[in-house]
Enzyme design. Structure first.
Site, PDB file in Angstrom:
ATOM      1  N   LYS A  86      56.714  34.817 -49.925  1.00 35.11           N
ATOM      2  CA  LYS A  86      57.163  33.901 -48.838  1.00 35.11           C
ATOM      3  C   LYS A  86      57.614  32.427 -49.162  1.00 35.11           C
ATOM      4  O   LYS A  86      56.935  31.955 -50.216  1.00 35.11           O
ATOM      5  CB  LYS A  86      55.813  34.106 -47.604  1.00 35.11           C
ATOM      6  CG  LYS A  86      54.686  33.327 -48.141  1.00 35.11           C
ATOM      7  CD  LYS A  86      53.684  33.622 -47.226  1.00 35.11           C
ATOM      8  CE  LYS A  86      52.195  32.954 -47.537  1.00 35.11           C
ATOM      9  NZ  LYS A  86      51.188  33.494 -47.034  1.00 35.11           N
ATOM     10  N   TYR A  98      61.258  -0.627 -49.206  1.00 29.09           N
ATOM     11  CA  TYR A  98      61.017  -0.612 -47.659  1.00 29.09           C
ATOM     12  C   TYR A  98      59.516  -1.142 -47.412  1.00 29.09           C
ATOM     13  O   TYR A  98      58.490  -0.688 -48.072  1.00 29.09           O
ATOM     14  CB  TYR A  98      61.113   0.718 -46.807  1.00 29.09           C
ATOM     15  CG  TYR A  98      62.724   1.366 -46.865  1.00 29.09           C
ATOM     16  CD1 TYR A  98      63.584   0.511 -46.317  1.00 29.09           C
ATOM     17  CD2 TYR A  98      62.454   2.413 -47.370  1.00 29.09           C
ATOM     18  CE1 TYR A  98      64.903   0.942 -46.289  1.00 29.09           C
ATOM     19  CE2 TYR A  98      64.153   3.049 -47.197  1.00 29.09           C
ATOM     20  CZ  TYR A  98      65.122   2.153 -46.965  1.00 29.09           C
ATOM     21  OH  TYR A  98      66.438   2.911 -46.884  1.00 29.09           O
TER      22      TYR A  98
HETATM   23  C1  LIG Z   1      49.938  33.813 -47.641  1.00 32.07           C
HETATM   24  C2  LIG Z   1      49.162  35.014 -47.567  1.00 32.07           C
HETATM   25  C3  LIG Z   1      48.581  35.468 -48.784  1.00 32.07           C
HETATM   26  C4  LIG Z   1      48.812  35.007 -50.102  1.00 32.07           C
HETATM   27  O1  LIG Z   1      47.605  33.977 -50.178  1.00 32.07           O
HETATM   28  P1  LIG Z   1      47.528  33.216 -51.569  1.00 32.07           P
HETATM   29  O2  LIG Z   1      46.008  32.547 -51.116  1.00 32.07           O
HETATM   30  O3  LIG Z   1      48.439  32.481 -51.897  1.00 32.07           O
HETATM   31  O4  LIG Z   1      47.240  34.443 -52.582  1.00 32.07           O
HETATM   32  C5  LIG Z   1      48.250  36.761 -48.506  1.00 32.07           C
HETATM   33  N1  LIG Z   1      47.956  37.346 -47.287  1.00 32.07           N
HETATM   34  C6  LIG Z   1      48.280  36.778 -46.236  1.00 32.07           C
HETATM   35  C7  LIG Z   1      48.130  37.615 -44.960  1.00 32.07           C
HETATM   36  C8  LIG Z   1      49.149  35.600 -46.250  1.00 32.07           C
HETATM   37  O5  LIG Z   1      49.536  35.082 -45.230  1.00 32.07           O
END
Ligand SMILES: *Cc1c(COP(=O)(O)O)cnc(C)c1O
Length: 381
Positions: A43, A276
């Protein structure tokens, strides 16, 4: 170390990524957790590394067949990157049920958070005038994360029975998500795991459907992962999800480094200020350099003052980080085109993403997913 990438030279900035490190980490975490199946979480553009890149590497090098993203658009991108016939793409984030027909058509598998959601999804599919394949469903069980999922055994039972009974659905998984897997909160973790197990066992949902272990869970609770499947993101990308500094039980390799180039070198005279707000004033004459990177690239303003590496030496970001440029200190004048490392190794020294996150009062995930589209991703192997 000079880097030859044309994109890096043009932009003066790149996020370099290593296929070897990604593959190494995936293998190492599967071995540690005795996992046979990896659901690779890609993701948010694979935590900034590039979702198409990560999915392709994991599929081609390791035969990974299951990928997880957050949104429908991300799902479509990953679907296009891997062979449709033998790969699954899960949508982990809460989705609007009225798009269920589109998900079925595109073979994206949502996580169902409630019985009502399933009812609304069925309605959307029934109302479609297209011939659709069954929608693959992952049932979510809320054991303590509070985002989505069945809260009671009765609700999970009705969801499970409904998905099994309706032709428009196909059961693909049942999952929960841990809130404290990377923290010192064993009781909360234990409770979540026990709740999940009680519910899926109570309904005799076969083990092949379960997936629960995120990175913290696969790393720090590897003996307690109840299935052959792990569902991990951060550990694949080479950093420790636990802050500040719990050591990982396996050697994980950083997959990415963020490197810029010095495009201007000049003298700042005693009493002169810069950037800035003119928050930095030189105590004495000094060398400084300008680099084409700013918060629009993902170098957050809260990182102003942080350490960077030039020719194996530590330097500092002076004054405020601006949208497109920063100014750093220089012990001595260096050539235009010299590299500046924000994350990664330079000479004998290394800056870890965990340390940058700590300095910026955040977590590595937030920094990485914030590296913007403007930064070229460059493969090192
Ligand atoms: C983001 C996510 C993961 C992965 O999490 P990590 O800590 O990066 O391994 C797994 N399951 C769900 C439901 C998530 O939202």
């Amino acid at each position: 170390m000079t880097r030859t990438s044309a994109a890096f030279k043009r932009r003066g900035l790149a996020f370099f990524r290593s296929k070897k490190a990604l593959v190494h980490n995936a293998k190492a975490i599967m071995e540690l957790a005795s996992a046979k199946r990896l659901i690779a979480v890609v993701k948010a553009n694979a935590y900034g590394y590039g979702d198409t890149w990560a999915a392709t590497v994991l599929h081609d090098e390791l035969g990974v067949k299951d990928f997880a993203v957050a949104t429908l658009d991300e799902g479509e991108t990953v679907r296009a990157a891997v062979p449709a016939e033998d790969c699954s793409v899960i949508l982990l984030g809460v989705q609007p049920a009225f798009l269920a027909d589109e998900m079925a058509e595109k073979r994206l598998a949502p996580v169902a958070g409630s019985f009502d959601w399933l009812l609304a999804a069925k309605k959307a599919i029934d109302e479609s005038d297209k011939e659709l394949p069954p929608l693959a469903i992952h049932l979510a069980v809320d054991t303590g994360m509070g985002r989505l999922g069945a809260k009671t055994r009765a609700e999970l039972a009705s969801m499970y029975n409904f998905v099994c009974a309706e032709d428009c659905f196909e059961l693909a998984g049942v999952m929960t998500h841990f809130a404290t897997a990377d923290e010192d909160n064993q009781p909360y973790y234990d409770q979540q795991l026990a709740d999940f197990m009680a519910r899926v066992k109570g309904l005799s949902i076969p083990e092949k459907y379960w997936h629960v272990a995120n990175s913290g869970s696969a790393l720090y609770h590897h003996d307690e992962v109840p299935t052959d499947t792990i569902r991990v993101g951060s550990v694949l990308y080479g950093y420790n999800p636990a802050l500040p500094d719990r050591t990982t039980p396996i050697d994980i390799q950083p997959v990415g480094s963020l490197v810029g180039q010095i495009w201007g070198v000049h003298r700042l005279l005693k009493g002169e200020s810069l950037s800035y707000g003119a928050t930095y004033t030189a105590d004495e004459d000094q060398w400084v350099a300008t680099i084409p990177v700013g918060y629009a690239d993902g170098l957050k303003r809260t990182l102003s003052g942080m350490t960077v590496l030039v020719n194996g030496q530590e330097e500092k970001i002076l004054g405020r980080i601006t949208m497109d440029q920063i100014i750093i200190s220089l012990n001595e004048p260096v050539a235009v085109g010299s590299e500046v490392t924000f994350i990664g190794t330079n000479g004998e020294k290394e800056i870890k993403i965990e340390d940058v996150a700590d300095y910026g009062n955040t977590i590595p995930h937030e920094l990485l997913t914030g590296i913007s589209q403007r930064v070229p991703r460059v493969d090192v192997d």
